[in-house]
Scaffold this motif. Structure first.
Motif, PDB file in Angstrom:
ATOM      1  N   VAL A 161       0.836  -1.205   0.000  1.00 39.50           N
ATOM      2  CA  VAL A 161       0.000   0.000   0.000  1.00 39.50           C
ATOM      3  C   VAL A 161       0.869   1.253   0.000  1.00 39.50           C
ATOM      4  CG1 VAL A 161      -1.683   1.331   1.334  1.00 39.50           C
ATOM      5  CG2 VAL A 161      -1.944  -1.144   1.121  1.00 39.50           C
ATOM      6  N   ILE A 162       1.855   1.288   0.899  1.00 36.07           N
ATOM      7  CA  ILE A 162       2.699   2.485   1.014  1.00 36.07           C
ATOM      8  C   ILE A 162       3.507   2.713  -0.259  1.00 36.07           C
ATOM      9  CG2 ILE A 162       4.665   3.468   2.263  1.00 36.07           C
ATOM     10  CD1 ILE A 162       3.564   2.045   4.778  1.00 36.07           C
ATOM     11  N   ASN A 163       4.100   1.632  -0.807  1.00 32.27           N
ATOM     12  CA  ASN A 163       4.924   1.783  -2.013  1.00 32.27           C
ATOM     13  C   ASN A 163       4.107   2.165  -3.242  1.00 32.27           C
ATOM     14  OD1 ASN A 163       7.318   1.191  -0.697  1.00 32.27           O
ATOM     15  ND2 ASN A 163       7.150  -0.997  -1.072  1.00 32.27           N
ATOM     16  N   GLN A 164       2.849   1.711  -3.316  1.00 34.96           N
ATOM     17  CA  GLN A 164       2.028   2.005  -4.496  1.00 34.96           C
ATOM     18  C   GLN A 164       1.353   3.370  -4.429  1.00 34.96           C
ATOM     19  OE1 GLN A 164       2.123   0.148  -7.334  1.00 34.96           O
ATOM     20  NE2 GLN A 164       3.743  -0.773  -6.071  1.00 34.96           N
ATOM     21  N   ILE A 165       1.420   4.021  -3.282  1.00 37.68           N
ATOM     22  CA  ILE A 165       0.893   5.397  -3.200  1.00 37.68           C
ATOM     23  C   ILE A 165       1.717   6.328  -4.080  1.00 37.68           C
ATOM     24  CG2 ILE A 165       0.648   7.386  -1.647  1.00 37.68           C
ATOM     25  CD1 ILE A 165      -0.268   5.453   0.513  1.00 37.68           C
ATOM     26  N   PHE A 166       3.006   6.053  -4.220  1.00 38.71           N
ATOM     27  CA  PHE A 166       3.872   6.900  -5.057  1.00 38.71           C
ATOM     28  C   PHE A 166       3.413   6.908  -6.516  1.00 38.71           C
ATOM     29  CE2 PHE A 166       6.576   6.182  -1.371  1.00 38.71           C
ATOM     30  CZ  PHE A 166       7.173   7.413  -1.192  1.00 38.71           C
ATOM     31  N   PRO A 167       3.299   5.739  -7.198  1.00 42.12           N
ATOM     32  CA  PRO A 167       2.799   5.784  -8.574  1.00 42.12           C
ATOM     33  C   PRO A 167       1.333   6.158  -8.678  1.00 42.12           C
ATOM     34  CG  PRO A 167       3.124   3.510  -7.887  1.00 42.12           C
ATOM     35  CD  PRO A 167       3.719   4.371  -6.818  1.00 42.12           C
ATOM     36  N   LEU A 177      15.347   6.447   0.606  1.00 42.23           N
ATOM     37  CA  LEU A 177      14.321   5.973   1.539  1.00 42.23           C
ATOM     38  C   LEU A 177      14.275   4.451   1.481  1.00 42.23           C
ATOM     39  CD1 LEU A 177      11.396   8.475   0.796  1.00 42.23           C
ATOM     40  CD2 LEU A 177      13.183   8.652   2.538  1.00 42.23           C
ATOM     41  N   SER A 178      14.688   3.783   2.553  1.00 41.93           N
ATOM     42  CA  SER A 178      14.764   2.321   2.538  1.00 41.93           C
ATOM     43  C   SER A 178      13.649   1.654   3.333  1.00 41.93           C
ATOM     44  CB  SER A 178      16.119   1.852   3.076  1.00 41.93           C
ATOM     45  OG  SER A 178      16.320   2.348   4.386  1.00 41.93           O
ATOM     46  N   SER A 179      13.226   2.249   4.441  1.00 40.88           N
ATOM     47  CA  SER A 179      12.222   1.610   5.298  1.00 40.88           C
ATOM     48  C   SER A 179      10.825   2.159   4.998  1.00 40.88           C
ATOM     49  CB  SER A 179      12.559   1.833   6.775  1.00 40.88           C
ATOM     50  OG  SER A 179      12.383   3.187   7.128  1.00 40.88           O
ATOM     51  N   LEU A 180       9.823   1.374   5.378  1.00 41.00           N
ATOM     52  CA  LEU A 180       8.435   1.811   5.189  1.00 41.00           C
ATOM     53  C   LEU A 180       8.124   3.022   6.048  1.00 41.00           C
ATOM     54  CD1 LEU A 180       6.446  -1.556   5.113  1.00 41.00           C
ATOM     55  CD2 LEU A 180       7.276  -0.185   3.211  1.00 41.00           C
ATOM     56  N   TYR A 181       8.749   3.095   7.214  1.00 42.97           N
ATOM     57  CA  TYR A 181       8.528   4.248   8.097  1.00 42.97           C
ATOM     58  C   TYR A 181       8.981   5.536   7.426  1.00 42.97           C
ATOM     59  CZ  TYR A 181       9.290   7.452  11.986  1.00 42.97           C
ATOM     60  OH  TYR A 181       9.284   8.555  12.788  1.00 42.97           O
ATOM     61  N   ARG A 183       9.322   6.096   4.218  1.00 47.96           N
ATOM     62  CA  ARG A 183       8.476   6.373   3.062  1.00 47.96           C
ATOM     63  C   ARG A 183       7.125   6.927   3.485  1.00 47.96           C
ATOM     64  NH1 ARG A 183       9.681   2.270  -1.934  1.00 47.96           N
ATOM     65  NH2 ARG A 183      11.949   2.442  -1.844  1.00 47.96           N
ATOM     66  N   SER A 184       6.593   6.399   4.601  1.00 43.21           N
ATOM     67  CA  SER A 184       5.312   6.900   5.099  1.00 43.21           C
ATOM     68  C   SER A 184       5.433   8.366   5.496  1.00 43.21           C
ATOM     69  CB  SER A 184       4.845   6.071   6.302  1.00 43.21           C
ATOM     70  OG  SER A 184       4.748   4.712   5.961  1.00 43.21           O
ATOM     71  N   VAL A 185       6.492   8.692   6.215  1.00 42.96           N
ATOM     72  CA  VAL A 185       6.715  10.086   6.625  1.00 42.96           C
ATOM     73  C   VAL A 185       6.886  10.980   5.399  1.00 42.96           C
ATOM     74  CG1 VAL A 185       8.302  11.640   7.828  1.00 42.96           C
ATOM     75  CG2 VAL A 185       7.702   9.434   8.856  1.00 42.96           C
ATOM     76  N   TYR A 186       7.604  10.487   4.393  1.00 39.31           N
ATOM     77  CA  TYR A 186       7.829  11.285   3.174  1.00 39.31           C
ATOM     78  C   TYR A 186       6.508  11.548   2.447  1.00 39.31           C
ATOM     79  CZ  TYR A 186       9.762  12.817  -1.276  1.00 39.31           C
ATOM     80  OH  TYR A 186      10.060  13.550  -2.411  1.00 39.31           O
TER      81      TYR A 186
END
Length: 641
Positions: A161-167, A177-181, A183-186
């Motif tokens: 979910v978090i990774n697909q929010i970008f596209p 950005l390596s961790s989900l945390y 990426r979520s903050v970003y």
């Protein structure tokens, strides 16, 4: 047929499916393959995009590698292909290599490097799985708790979910950005950097998928949505070219083109089409060393997913599975992928279940699924390349809820404290660490807790009454004085438990000056090894140094062999060790008590400096009368002869 033989590897396991093959079975396999291919096509393309690879990598895996696995695995209904969890691991592993070694490489050269890294990764995965099958390491998968898989899959769903929010929103993913945390903050702090035309397409597709799923959860909502988007995108492009060519001026075409240009399409990452180029895998030992942890994680996870899907169907179908054959088939498929530039394959629970529910009879259904997927991609490839990547992001976000089994998740949380601890640690590791590291953390935690439980042998002390009945000693009476102490040993006696075993027995005798003989019943002791033998040796030495004795009874033939090979029989004394006899279960205990009384009599005689009487010949010597030792029953005193 023995279990070991049943788990042998065969190169002709597919022959059984065709010994009595019929037209009805062919028709059932054909229809099932066609139905499952509708689900296969959108999934494999989406997973390739998740992994940051050309769509062709997923296509090759679902067509060619999947056929190899279908022919050589043991399950008749297993459908394989790329999976969410493995796609995310690939993305993390390849990104780490690129960031470490090729940070400044861009453009087509970077795309070529990605494929080279992928072929090395596939070579490692296939080799690991094939070797594991040959050495019959299939049973080792049983030591990975299912709680780890449940927690890891939940973490993968969150990562998806978090990774697909970008596209979905048209945002660029920073490479640091390596961790989900992180990426979520970003995402929260930079949501305004998204591209609104891409976000509009992505959110619209997300809404359509949710509406379709609400109407009927069984319909192929992904295929329907993607087909609709592909048709709309194709005709929009056709009309755009037509109006521009004929110089219609009712719209600002330059502005429209500038808005559409940044929207990422599948055609931008399509790759080499349906026909791969056979080539030798790229080989770089430095990169392979860094890829090895990721390769092990993917190899293990691939096997876990495949065997889990196969077993769940086998419960209903009644088919007998060979775990090593399943691993061998997966290994061959992944090894083959290294030569065609395909992604790793893993078992798909959703597609495998659909294949069985549709009435598939043999492994040919999986082959037909791959062939129909190739036909669909070949026939509609000109449409597929116009689909925006944001549409696939919407599909993956909606499908992420399907990969989490919430019933199992809550069961693991409620079952035991250790299960809930392992699940939460695995899930949190997915959030704060790389996903391959998170998987290893979960596995290590699971095995550590298992070893902690297995390394605690059960020591239960018994006493014998005048009628020859064994009774467990209540806790309040454990410290009462007894010259003979009878202790049952149950559980593992491998190296992890040996120290606890030795210290527990020492604590029994350290403060006890009354006990002269300790009898250990080892009938239910398992996996005795060199460390346990050393513990017994030290215990025997400790007892002898204080004038006491150690007796062993209920020895199985396996334990006897280990004690004999290690020299422990000579140290303890053959006359102090008694083998368990299945025909007379209590005979070894009787002999142990007889020997204990002999040792007490000898000690008493020595202490009183009494000269022992002349030994009577065996023919004239009366048999010693000892109680028949029983558990829970009374019995008269009988002779042991």
């Amino acid at each position: 047929m023995s279990h070991a033989h049943h788990d042998d590897i065969s190169l002709t396991c597919f022959k059984k499916d065709f010994e009595r093959y019929s037209w009805a079975a062919f028709r059932a396999d054909l229809l099932s393959g066609l139905s499952v291919s509708m689900l296969t096509v959108p999934q494999v393309m989406a997973y390739a995009l998740v992994a940051g690879l050309p769509v062709s990598c997923g296509i090759f895996a679902s067509i060619f590698s999947a056929i190899v696995v279908a022919l050589f695995c043991s399950s008749r209904h297993l459908i394989v292909g790329p999976s969410n969890a493995i796609a995310i691991l690939i993305q993390a592993g390849i990104s780490e290599i690129l960031f470490t070694y090729y940070r400044d490489v861009t453009g087509p050269e970077r795309e070529q490097l990605v494929l080279q890294i992928l072929t090395q990764l596939m070579l490692l995965i296939g080799t690991i799985q094939i070797l594991a099958a040959f050495f019959r390491f299939g049973r080792l998968t049983h030591f990975v708790s299912h709680t780890v898989i449940v927690g890891y899959v939940a973490g993968v769903a969150l990562a998806l979910v978090i990774n697909q929010i970008f596209p979905l929103l048209g945002m660029t993913v920073p490479s640091n950005l390596s961790s989900l945390y992180e990426r979520s903050v970003y995402i929260i702090t930079h949501v305004e950097t998204g591209y609104w035309p891409t976000a509009l397409i992505g959110l619209s597709c997300l809404g359509v998928l949710l509406i379709l799923r609400r109407i009927d959860r069984k319909m192929p909502i992904g295929a329907i949505m993607l087909a609709g988007v592909a048709i709309i995108a194709y005709f929009l492009g056709y009309f755009y070219n037509y109006f521009v060519a004929n110089d219609y001026q009712f719209m600002n075409w330059e502005q429209l083109e500038s808005l559409a240009q940044p929207i990422a399409l599948v055609g931008d990452t399509k790759g080499e089409g349906l026909f791969p180029h056979w080539d030798w895998p790229y080989f770089n030992t430095g990169i392979m060393n860094n890829l090895l942890p990721v390769a092990f994680a993917i190899a293990l996870l691939s096997v876990m997913e495949a065997t889990s899907a196969s077993k769940s169907i086998a419960v209903s179908s009644g088919q007998h599975l060979s775990i090593n054959q399943e691993i061998f088939g997966m290994g061959l498929g992944n090894f083959f992928s290294a030569f065609i530039g395909a992604m790793p394959v893993s078992g798909s629970p959703s597609r495998s279940s659909l294949n069985y529910e549709n009435g598939a009879k043999t492994r040919l259904a999986a082959v037909f699924n791959s062939l129909f997927a190739a036909l669909i991609l070949f026939a509609f490839g000109f449409l597929i390349q116009h689909i925006p990547v944001a549409a696939f992001a919407a599909l993956l976000i909606v499908s992420s809820s399907n990969i989490v089994n919430f019933k199992q998740l809550f069961l693991c949380l409620k079952a035991t404290r250790s299960d809930s601890f392992v699940l939460l640690v695995t899930l949190l590791s997915c959030i704060f660490f790389r996903l391959d590291i998170a998987f290893y953390i979960g596995v290590v935690m699971s095995i550590s807790l298992y070893l902690k439980k297995a390394a605690i042998p059960q020591l239960v002390e018994f006493t014998i009454d005048e009628s020859g009945v064994l009774h467990t000693i209540e806790h309040a009476h454990l410290h009462e004085s007894r010259k003979i102490r009878f202790i049952k040993v149950e559980g593992e006696l491998f190296f992890g438990a040996a120290d606890l075993f030795q210290s527990a027995l020492k604590s029994i005798t350290e403060d006890d000056t009354t006990t002269r003989v300790i009898i250990l019943q080892l009938k239910n002791a398992r996996d005795i090894d060199a460390t346990a033998c050393l513990a017994l040796q030290q215990l025997d030495y400790y007892l002898k140094s204080s004038g006491r004795h150690l007796i062993g009874c209920g020895l199985t033939h396996q334990i006897w062999d280990v004690l004999s090979d290690s020299g422990m029989i000579d140290i303890i004394g053959k006359n102090n060790l008694f083998i368990f006899d299945e025909r007379h279960p209590q005979l070894s205990v009787q002999k142990a008590f007889t020997r204990a009384h002999e040792l007490l009599a000898q000690a008493a005689a020595k202490a009183a400096e009494i000269v022992p009487p002349i030994t009577v010949t065996p023919e004239l010597q009366p048999a010693p009368v000892v109680p028949v030792v029983q558990e829970g029953k009374t019995a008269p005193l009988i002779s042991t002869n």
